[in-house]
Design an enzyme around this catalytic site. Structure first.
Site, PDB file in Angstrom:
ATOM      1  N   SER A   3       0.816  -1.215   0.000  1.00 22.49           N
ATOM      2  CA  SER A   3       0.000   0.000   0.000  1.00 22.49           C
ATOM      3  C   SER A   3       0.847   1.261   0.000  1.00 22.49           C
ATOM      4  O   SER A   3       0.618   2.175  -0.807  1.00 22.49           O
ATOM      5  CB  SER A   3      -0.939  -0.009   1.212  1.00 22.49           C
ATOM      6  N   ASP A   4       1.838   1.345   0.894  1.00 23.80           N
ATOM      7  CA  ASP A   4       2.609   2.591   0.952  1.00 23.80           C
ATOM      8  C   ASP A   4       3.578   2.711  -0.216  1.00 23.80           C
ATOM      9  O   ASP A   4       3.845   3.820  -0.691  1.00 23.80           O
ATOM     10  CB  ASP A   4       3.323   2.752   2.294  1.00 23.80           C
ATOM     11  N   CYS A   5       4.097   1.591  -0.709  1.00 24.54           N
ATOM     12  CA  CYS A   5       4.963   1.652  -1.890  1.00 24.54           C
ATOM     13  C   CYS A   5       4.167   2.111  -3.109  1.00 24.54           C
ATOM     14  O   CYS A   5       4.656   2.921  -3.916  1.00 24.54           O
ATOM     15  CB  CYS A   5       5.592   0.290  -2.158  1.00 24.54           C
TER      16      CYS A   5
END
Length: 755
Positions: free
Chosen positions: A481-483
């Site tokens: 998700s954050d990548c």
């Protein structure tokens, strides 16, 4: 001499989706380098060894040495140091930034990413060496020079008491010590031929011997044939035959957890133990406090050294393992129960092959990589699957002046590159960084995942992937998700720049695909986890069998992932206001509510992936700002800024110890030392929140620290370890030493001095 190779393949058993873009491996050439160059490398290694107890972290000096030859440093502006009560000026900061950017350009790889050390954990390499020894591939994959550098690394990170920690800065543990001792023995280090080995063996025996190893250590010793499986808590593969509706079903666990216990259950279910050799027989005689034949294996199952106990087993868990061990396993090991065992093993190995193929045999991480490889060999030593695993071993090995280590992933390529783009753009010095941005854009574009995994995703327990970005390389391919969010943010930043400068933007449809993945991650509480939406319940942590790690069983939402997604969606919405606008607005609103709900009473947020409250609070503040909150209207933001200001040191910086992550209490670095990365995170958060309008003094003091810390060549020093996972294990993010000072000074130059 060693050299770093970028984006190169590894023979007929390897495949790639993008011509190996991002792959980074170290190769040794007997004839490489001049005598002077070899002497320089020897000096770097000797210097680290001399200072190893004072400076635990390598500085990636060997990579930097290679790049200094391949990409010579251009002329730099004259360095300026700020003294006493002198004020920072735009000229000083701009010179510092130009110096930093010119150096940073020299360590960018040709494919656009910035390579670097992602080591730190000490329990990774032993699994690799044990697996290669069992399969007979040790000297096929690891040359004499590989083994020499591995030994150098292990000896360099031995603690004064003779043991090894869970990570390079940690206190000695049985997990780190016994696995490292066994690894060194398998690498032909004699038990008594080296004083370090004598000290290590003494530490092991003084702390209870091999039976006091935590469960993961027991697993590896049993696979090697020097620990009885009856002393290992059950890992029944039949768990995979249960219905998905049950909260305890493995497919509902955090992917890293299930990807480790999946192959572990195969080895356990088959009770595979490598036949004893003269060497392993000797090792077995060296690591127990009583003769092997006299070990009480039932008692050993519940034994764990107190140095390793981060998450002690609850009584309920011990009762469950005892029941499975004494009542269930005897049935499953004999006919007709063995029929069920065979069915379970067949399902497990099918899943292992699927996971391998969908990552091009990189696998999700180093632990399951080597256990999957062992499973493929146990199933069929001559299989294509095993042969495809072997060349990908090199993807995990990294060389620095402290030796050769096994990294926590196959690198941090996309993650670091996405951050780097945002840092470079923040400086507004496009004349300096246009070439870097163009190459970085190439890497980001080539690394986006452009398809879902094959087959029925529900059957294989996979989340959608199309449009996401991974942590490292496209061949690895697991979406995060954050990548995905940082990749999207970087792509949007690049799309706002001239195509002549950075290249054509990524097509809008591919950005829509990324947004689709990000929207799919949100949980009912508004939070967003790492690889998937949360699939089960927090009470499942009662069954966490890993004594050394916390919060591993399910994919927990965290402030970093939630904030990154909120920031990315807000940035996307500004450029594409019509695309799924209601869903995006709802996701941002619910994400903001989650961020506020998990804020601690002191105004901070706990960082799950960086050290620690400084990191979490940077994300918390940025997420709330992206959702539309302001300092004047948000008590959460005011409390967060007050927290950061309360932790600023007299030097002007911030410096947080890894103990903050472990103990969940803010802990300054020893001696109140400032850490440039912590300082940069705090600066970025305070600048974004409008601190310049309230009182710019804390920002001026921090910026002086960053300016004065710069090396003569424009580089920045490597300081204490700054990454973390599972609460208790630290990991290196070596690229942060350059990225975040550049980013913070860029923001300072434009938003504080330019205010």
């Amino acid at each position: 001499m060693w050299s770093l190779k970028i984006a190169e393949g590894g023979g007929p058993w390897m495949s790639s989706l993008n011509d190996h873009v991002g792959r980074q491996i170290w190769q040794y050439d007997d004839n490489g380098g001049t005598p002077q160059e070899r002497s320089a490398i020897d000096a770097l290694q000797a210097q680290f060894t001399r200072n190893r107890h004072d400076v635990r972290h390598s500085s990636d000096s060997i990579m930097r040495f290679q790049f200094s030859k391949d990409n010579p440093l251009p002329p730099l502006p004259l360095q300026v140091k700020v003294k006493g009560h002198e004020q920072l000026t735009r000229d000083i900061v701009e010179k510092t930034l130009r110096r930093a950017l010119r150096f940073y350009s020299t360590i960018q790889a040709n494919d656009g990413h910035w390579p670097g050390d992602y080591g730190g954990p000490m329990f990774l390499m032993p699994g690799l060496v044990i697996t290669l020894y069992i399969t007979g591939a040790l000297r096929v994959i690891l040359s004499e020079q590989h083994q020499l550098e591995m030994c150098r690394y292990l000896y360099n990170h031995q603690n004064n008491d003779g043991g090894w920690g869970l990570h390079i800065e940690g206190h000695s543990t049985m997990f780190g010590t016994i696995l490292t001792y066994v690894t060194l023995r398998l690498l032909n280090q004699g038990s008594g031929a080296h004083a370090a080995m004598e000290k290590a063996r003494a530490w092991i025996l003084d702390h209870g011997g091999a039976t006091a190893a935590p469960s993961w250590g027991k697993f590896w010793l049993a696979a090697l044939g020097i620990f009885d499986w009856s002393g290992v808590d059950p890992l029944p593969p039949e768990m995979w035959l249960l219905p998905y509706i049950l909260p305890v079903y493995p497919g509902r666990m955090w992917c890293h957890c299930r990807m480790v216990y999946l192959p572990m259950s195969y080895i356990y279910g088959r009770r595979y133990s490598s036949p004893l050799t003269k060497l392993t027989s000797d090792i077995r005689n060296e690591i127990y406090v009583v003769p092997y034949e006299e070990v009480n294996w039932d008692s050993a199952r519940n034994d764990c050294a107190r140095e390793d106990l981060y998450y002690p087993h609850p009584f309920l868990q011990d009762l469950l393992w005892a029941t499975l061990h004494k009542c269930v396993e005897p049935i499953l090991m004999h006919w007709p129960g063995s029929l069920l065992r065979q069915r379970a093993l067949a399902m497990v190995i099918e899943h292992i092959h699927y996971k391998d193929e969908n990552t091009r045999y990189v696998c999700i991480g180093p632990v399951n990589k080597v256990i999957n490889m062992l499973c493929c060999w146990v199933e069929n030593p001559n299989s294509e699957a095993f042969k495809k695993h072997l060349p990908r071993v090199l993807d995990y090995l990294w060389l620095a002046e402290d030796g050769m280590k096994m990294q926590g992933y196959n690198g941090t390529q996309l993650w670091d590159t996405a951050f780097a783009v945002q840092a470079l753009v923040s400086t507004q010095l496009l004349d300096e960084c246009g070439s870097m941005l163009k190459k970085a854009h190439h890497y980001i574009e080539r690394s986006q995942v452009q398809e879902d995994c094959a087959g029925d995703l529900r059957r294989w327990f996979r989340h959608i992937s199309k449009g996401a970005w991974p942590f490292s390389t496209r061949d690895h391919g697991w979406p995060i998700s954050d990548c995905s969010s940082e990749g999207l943010k970087a792509s949007l930043e690049l799309s706002s720049l001239s195509g002549d400068l950075v290249g054509d933007p990524i097509p809008a449809q591919r950005l829509y695909d990324c947004v689709n993945v990000i929207l799919s991650y949100q949980n009912p509480n508004g939070g967003i986890a790492t690889y998937e939406s949360t699939r089960s319940y927090a009470w499942l942590e009662l069954l966490n069998p890993a004594e050394t790690f916390g919060d591993i069983v399910i994919d927990y939402p965290c402030v970093e992932c939630t904030s990154a997604c909120v920031q990315a969606l807000a940035a996307f919405k500004r450029k594409y206001p019509e695309h799924r606008s209601k869903e995006i607005a709802t996701t941002i609103r619910q994400g903001s509510m989650y961020i506020k709900n998990v804020q601690r009473s002191d105004g901070s947020w706990y960082g799950s992936w960086g050290v620690c409250f400084t990191y979490g609070t940077w994300f918390g503040i940025m997420g709330l700002l992206a959702s539309g909150e302001t300092y004047s209207t948000s008590a959460s933001l005011r409390n967060a800024c007050s927290f950061l200001l309360s932790k600023q040191l007299p030097s002007g910086g911030w410096g947080e110890s890894y103990l903050s992550s472990q103990d969940k209490t803010y802990t300054h670095l020893e001696g109140d030392e400032a850490h440039l990365v912590n300082t940069s995170w705090a600066m970025l958060a305070l600048i974004a929140s409008g601190q310049v309008e309230r009182d710019p003094t804390p920002l001026h003091k921090a910026x002086v620290l960053l300016v004065n810390a710069q090396f003569e060549n424009g580089d920045y020093p490597q300081q204490e370890i700054i990454g973390v996972f599972n609460r208790n294990c630290m990991i290196s993010y070596s690229a942060y030493r350059n990225i975040f000072p550049i980013w913070a000074l860029g923001a300072y130059q434009c938003k504080v001095l330019g205010h």
